[in-house]
Scaffold this active site. Sequence first.
Site, PDB file in Angstrom:
ATOM      1  N   TRP A 106       0.830  -1.096  -0.013  1.00 38.15           N
ATOM      2  CA  TRP A 106       0.064  -0.178  -0.028  1.00 38.15           C
ATOM      3  C   TRP A 106       0.738   1.205  -0.050  1.00 38.15           C
ATOM      4  O   TRP A 106       0.575   2.053  -0.823  1.00 38.15           O
ATOM      5  CB  TRP A 106      -0.916  -0.166   1.081  1.00 38.15           C
ATOM      6  CG  TRP A 106      -1.854  -1.129   1.089  1.00 38.15           C
ATOM      7  CD1 TRP A 106      -1.702  -2.255   2.017  1.00 38.15           C
ATOM      8  CD2 TRP A 106      -2.876  -1.508   0.102  1.00 38.15           C
ATOM      9  NE1 TRP A 106      -2.891  -3.133   1.597  1.00 38.15           N
ATOM     10  CE2 TRP A 106      -3.512  -2.682   0.368  1.00 38.15           C
ATOM     11  CE3 TRP A 106      -3.244  -0.877  -1.101  1.00 38.15           C
ATOM     12  CZ2 TRP A 106      -4.300  -3.353  -0.677  1.00 38.15           C
ATOM     13  CZ3 TRP A 106      -4.202  -1.484  -1.805  1.00 38.15           C
ATOM     14  CH2 TRP A 106      -4.665  -2.729  -1.640  1.00 38.15           C
ATOM     15  N   ASP A 174      -1.687   6.816   6.110  1.00 38.47           N
ATOM     16  CA  ASP A 174      -2.752   5.933   5.917  1.00 38.47           C
ATOM     17  C   ASP A 174      -2.956   5.101   7.136  1.00 38.47           C
ATOM     18  O   ASP A 174      -2.187   4.387   7.484  1.00 38.47           O
ATOM     19  CB  ASP A 174      -2.113   4.992   4.566  1.00 38.47           C
ATOM     20  CG  ASP A 174      -3.346   3.807   4.121  1.00 38.47           C
ATOM     21  OD1 ASP A 174      -4.324   3.862   4.967  1.00 38.47           O
ATOM     22  OD2 ASP A 174      -3.138   3.221   3.119  1.00 38.47           O
ATOM     23  N   LYS A 198     -12.620  -1.695   7.477  1.00 38.08           N
ATOM     24  CA  LYS A 198     -12.027  -2.626   8.282  1.00 38.08           C
ATOM     25  C   LYS A 198     -12.693  -2.357   9.938  1.00 38.08           C
ATOM     26  O   LYS A 198     -13.183  -2.999  10.414  1.00 38.08           O
ATOM     27  CB  LYS A 198     -10.485  -2.293   8.368  1.00 38.08           C
ATOM     28  CG  LYS A 198      -9.786  -2.665   6.945  1.00 38.08           C
ATOM     29  CD  LYS A 198      -8.544  -2.344   6.715  1.00 38.08           C
ATOM     30  CE  LYS A 198      -8.418  -2.426   5.123  1.00 38.08           C
ATOM     31  NZ  LYS A 198      -8.370  -3.671   4.555  1.00 38.08           N
TER      32      LYS A 198
HETATM   33  C1  PLP Z   1      -3.429   0.112   4.483  1.00 38.72           C
HETATM   34  C2  PLP Z   1      -4.348  -0.106   3.362  1.00 38.72           C
HETATM   35  N1  PLP Z   1      -4.236   0.943   2.709  1.00 38.72           N
HETATM   36  C3  PLP Z   1      -4.927   1.249   1.454  1.00 38.72           C
HETATM   37  C4  PLP Z   1      -5.947  -0.073   1.295  1.00 38.72           C
HETATM   38  C5  PLP Z   1      -6.703  -0.033  -0.155  1.00 38.72           C
HETATM   39  O1  PLP Z   1      -7.946   0.401   0.278  1.00 38.72           O
HETATM   40  P1  PLP Z   1      -9.137   0.654  -0.846  1.00 38.72           P
HETATM   41  O2  PLP Z   1      -9.652  -0.696  -1.116  1.00 38.72           O
HETATM   42  O3  PLP Z   1     -10.345   1.221   0.280  1.00 38.72           O
HETATM   43  O4  PLP Z   1      -9.104   1.380  -1.693  1.00 38.72           O
HETATM   44  C6  PLP Z   1      -6.167  -1.114   1.841  1.00 38.72           C
HETATM   45  C7  PLP Z   1      -6.826  -2.130   1.531  1.00 38.72           C
HETATM   46  O5  PLP Z   1      -6.962  -3.191   2.242  1.00 38.72           O
HETATM   47  C8  PLP Z   1      -5.179  -1.205   2.938  1.00 38.72           C
HETATM   48  O6  PLP Z   1      -5.038  -2.088   3.896  1.00 38.72           O
END
Ligand code: PLP
Length: 367
Positions: A106, A174, A198
């Site tokens: 991520w 994030d 989550k």
């Molecule tokens: C830490 C983190 N950032 C970003 C994301 C991506 O999120 P989204 O699917 O809401 O775009 C996730 C998805 O699991 C994640 O765990």
Amino acid sequence: MRVYNFSPGPSALPLPVLERAAAEMTDANGTGQSVMEMSHRSKDFKPIIEKTEALLRELMGIPSNYKVLFLQGGASLQFSMIPLNLAAGETGSPKRRISFVDTGVWAKKAAEEASKYAEISIRASSADRGYTYIPDAPHPNPADAYYHITLNNTIVGTRWPALPETGAVSLVADISSCILSEPLDVSRFGLLYAGAQKNLGPAGTTVVIIREDLIGHAPAWTPAMLRYDIHAAEGSMYNTPPCYGIYIIGLVLEWLKGLGGVTVMAELNREKADLFYNYLEESAVFRSPVEKPFRSLMNIPFIPTETDPARRAELEKRFVKEAATAGLVNLAGHRLVGGMRASIYNAMPIEGVKALIGFMKQFETAL
Ligand SMILES: Cc1ncc(COP(=O)(O)O)c(C=O)c1O
């Protein structure tokens, strides 16, 4: 029968929240309507979004000089919105630099998107040891637009044990997989963001918490839907917000407040994680791949101690299948890293963790 759901997201929600949503499904707050049917601008929905924001502010201790936005597009859209709004600058202006720390998928995706609008600098990376730790974070260049970290790394199961010092450079994080899991000093950040699916509610809502001075710097060509200033000025109602998701987030926050708030939740999360990590330390069959100081409270990957690849793959497959039969579901690791992973977000009761450990002990004995 309800199962114990260890999914990394969308994830289990607290049962009392689901039951209340069910009870209010066709008639919310005596309006004779479902929240799904309400106009977002109606007098019926206004108190819902206001309550959700007020509870989030209270539970996270969000200072008054921060805006709370309820947006769409997941955390992934923030990978683009943040650099667009905070770093891109007007056409022709020199490219600004953003510091990133590469702690896994991520974090990398966030940097890749940002590279379309700004110059990126990867200040540190833990790729050398398979992202099983958080690297030391060097100080940013004072001219940087911001410094980005992924506070909890959902796939590899690491978490920053302490925040990096970034001086006058705004820290951006994030917090998709750790929001409200432990107390967090919001005033240390310029911007925080999280997909809801989550710890907050259903997929489809993204929460952005942004310090006011960072709003209003998007270049003129930025699409309206991607501008923080527009969403902030319109109270997250520039267009139709994800109304039902915001309502469920409100119920989750009420549930969390009823339990005693984030400090109490953090104690419960620590207890759950300690139980599981302690079991893994003692297990002859499973182990944690993550270095101790950096282990996540929310996402706990585990792998067989078996080193033969074929026997290992067989064991993983059998484990995930038999666990599901026992009502312990979604324990497969992320497709990129394999192994297993138990995501134990706020809504996972300690009984779920105990049931998993009990099953794993039985599985070991039966081998
Ligand atoms: C830490 C983190 N950032 C970003 C994301 C991506 O999120 P989204 O699917 O809401 O775009 C996730 C998805 O699991 C994640 O765990």
